[in-house]
Write an enzyme that holds these catalytic residues in place. Structure first.
Site, PDB file in Angstrom:
ATOM      1  N   HIS A 172      13.358  -1.714  13.169  1.00 47.74           N
ATOM      2  CA  HIS A 172      14.377  -0.903  12.498  1.00 47.74           C
ATOM      3  C   HIS A 172      13.933   0.530  12.233  1.00 47.74           C
ATOM      4  CE1 HIS A 172      16.715  -4.572  10.667  1.00 47.74           C
ATOM      5  NE2 HIS A 172      16.452  -4.714  11.952  1.00 47.74           N
ATOM      6  N   ARG A 212      22.027   1.156  16.123  1.00 49.56           N
ATOM      7  CA  ARG A 212      22.362   1.748  14.814  1.00 49.56           C
ATOM      8  C   ARG A 212      21.115   2.243  14.086  1.00 49.56           C
ATOM      9  NH1 ARG A 212      22.078  -3.639  14.138  1.00 49.56           N
ATOM     10  NH2 ARG A 212      21.220  -4.505  12.209  1.00 49.56           N
ATOM     11  N   HIS A 213      19.969   1.649  14.389  1.00 49.69           N
ATOM     12  CA  HIS A 213      18.740   2.053  13.711  1.00 49.69           C
ATOM     13  C   HIS A 213      18.281   3.436  14.171  1.00 49.69           C
ATOM     14  CE1 HIS A 213      18.666  -1.871  12.012  1.00 49.69           C
ATOM     15  NE2 HIS A 213      18.644  -2.432  13.210  1.00 49.69           N
ATOM     16  N   ASP A 236     -10.830   5.168   5.742  1.00 49.74           N
ATOM     17  CA  ASP A 236     -11.851   5.753   4.863  1.00 49.74           C
ATOM     18  C   ASP A 236     -12.885   4.645   4.604  1.00 49.74           C
ATOM     19  OD1 ASP A 236     -10.689   4.062   2.996  1.00 49.74           O
ATOM     20  OD2 ASP A 236     -10.262   5.618   1.518  1.00 49.74           O
ATOM     21  N   HIS A 237     -13.790   4.878   3.663  1.00 53.32           N
ATOM     22  CA  HIS A 237     -14.812   3.877   3.356  1.00 53.32           C
ATOM     23  C   HIS A 237     -14.188   2.561   2.863  1.00 53.32           C
ATOM     24  CE1 HIS A 237     -13.842   6.247  -0.138  1.00 53.32           C
ATOM     25  NE2 HIS A 237     -14.252   5.266  -0.916  1.00 53.32           N
ATOM     26  N   CYS A 262      -7.094   1.952   4.302  1.00 53.91           N
ATOM     27  CA  CYS A 262      -7.880   2.414   3.150  1.00 53.91           C
ATOM     28  C   CYS A 262      -7.928   1.251   2.161  1.00 53.91           C
ATOM     29  CB  CYS A 262      -7.323   3.708   2.544  1.00 53.91           C
ATOM     30  SG  CYS A 262      -5.689   3.616   1.798  1.00 53.91           S
ATOM     31  N   GLY A 263      -8.324   1.498   0.931  1.00 58.02           N
ATOM     32  CA  GLY A 263      -8.448   0.398  -0.022  1.00 58.02           C
ATOM     33  C   GLY A 263      -7.122  -0.306  -0.248  1.00 58.02           C
ATOM     34  N   THR A 264      -6.091   0.480  -0.508  1.00 57.64           N
ATOM     35  CA  THR A 264      -4.765  -0.086  -0.761  1.00 57.64           C
ATOM     36  C   THR A 264      -3.784   0.132   0.390  1.00 57.64           C
ATOM     37  OG1 THR A 264      -4.049   2.001  -1.720  1.00 57.64           O
ATOM     38  CG2 THR A 264      -4.943   0.353  -3.253  1.00 57.64           C
ATOM     39  N   GLY A 265      -4.056   1.098   1.237  1.00 56.29           N
ATOM     40  CA  GLY A 265      -3.105   1.515   2.269  1.00 56.29           C
ATOM     41  C   GLY A 265      -2.135   2.563   1.738  1.00 56.29           C
ATOM     42  N   ILE A 266      -2.131   2.750   0.435  1.00 55.28           N
ATOM     43  CA  ILE A 266      -1.132   3.646  -0.173  1.00 55.28           C
ATOM     44  C   ILE A 266      -1.458   5.113   0.114  1.00 55.28           C
ATOM     45  CG2 ILE A 266      -0.118   4.447  -2.345  1.00 55.28           C
ATOM     46  CD1 ILE A 266      -0.526   1.585  -3.430  1.00 55.28           C
ATOM     47  N   GLY A 267      -2.711   5.493  -0.135  1.00 57.50           N
ATOM     48  CA  GLY A 267      -3.089   6.898   0.108  1.00 57.50           C
ATOM     49  C   GLY A 267      -2.861   7.285   1.552  1.00 57.50           C
ATOM     50  N   MET A 268      -3.235   6.408   2.457  1.00 56.23           N
ATOM     51  CA  MET A 268      -3.050   6.688   3.883  1.00 56.23           C
ATOM     52  C   MET A 268      -1.569   6.854   4.216  1.00 56.23           C
ATOM     53  SD  MET A 268      -5.802   7.010   5.625  1.00 56.23           S
ATOM     54  CE  MET A 268      -7.491   6.448   5.955  1.00 56.23           C
TER      55      MET A 268
HETATM   56  C1  RB5 Z   1     -10.983   4.839  -2.255  1.00 55.99           C
HETATM   57  O1  RB5 Z   1     -11.691   4.421  -3.370  1.00 55.99           O
HETATM   58  C2  RB5 Z   1      -9.504   4.484  -2.418  1.00 55.99           C
HETATM   59  O2  RB5 Z   1      -8.938   5.282  -3.378  1.00 55.99           O
HETATM   60  C3  RB5 Z   1      -8.785   4.613  -1.103  1.00 55.99           C
HETATM   61  O3  RB5 Z   1      -9.381   3.792  -0.148  1.00 55.99           O
HETATM   62  C4  RB5 Z   1      -7.308   4.235  -1.080  1.00 55.99           C
HETATM   63  O4  RB5 Z   1      -7.091   3.004  -1.689  1.00 55.99           O
HETATM   64  C5  RB5 Z   1      -6.368   5.265  -1.508  1.00 55.99           C
HETATM   65  O5  RB5 Z   1      -5.153   5.075  -1.522  1.00 55.99           O
END
Ligand code: RB5
Length: 144
Positions: free
Chosen positions: A101, A135-136, A11-12, A68-74
């Protein structure tokens, strides 16, 4: 390295790292598909995650990278797709073991969290690492 075909998207919030990772792939003649985003304008990461997942499920790619910004949303979005095993990595040990693994087929990175040199090292290790199976495999099969 196995015959790699990488689907990459951001994303951006992950756009700069996506472009740098593409330079890394080009320099090593690694095939890739850039699913976007193509500008720094704000966009929605779940759509990009789905595009990368689809490239893997269709066989057009065998690995995916999402930034993405954190990688979490992705990672949350990609892991909703059956057959996708997305690993959010902030260190090279996790990157290697996510392949060895967990047979992770998607790597997620957070541009606002880790430095660019570390991000590229993680990509390098992740692309070069293989699934150990044994095993994995039993455990990964349980997830599937
Ligand atoms: C965008 O502002 C941000 O929320 C996105 O890049 C990401 O960090 C979501 O998990």
């Amino acid at each position: 390295m196995e015959n790699l075909k990488v689907a990459i998207g951001s994303d951006h919030g992950g756009f700069n790292y996506k472009e740098q990772i593409i330079e890394y792939l080009k320099a090593r003649n690694i095939e890739y598909i850039d699913v976007g985003t193509y500008t720094r304008e704000s966009c929605d990461y779940p759509i990009i995650a789905k595009h990368v997942a689809e490239k893997i499920l269709s066989g057009e790619a065998n690995r995916g990278i999402l930034v993405c910004g954190t990688g979490i949303g992705m990672s949350i979005a990609a892991n909703k797709v059956r057959g996708i095993r997305a690993a959010l990595c902030g260190d090279t040990y996790s990157a290697r073991v996510s392949r060895a693994h967990n047979n992770a087929n998607v790597l997620c990175l957070g541009e606002r969290v880790i430095g660019e040199h570390l991000a590229l090292d993680i990509v390098d290790v992740w692309l070069k690492s293989s699934f150990e199976a044994g095993r994995h495999k039993r455990r990964v099969d349980m997830i599937e």
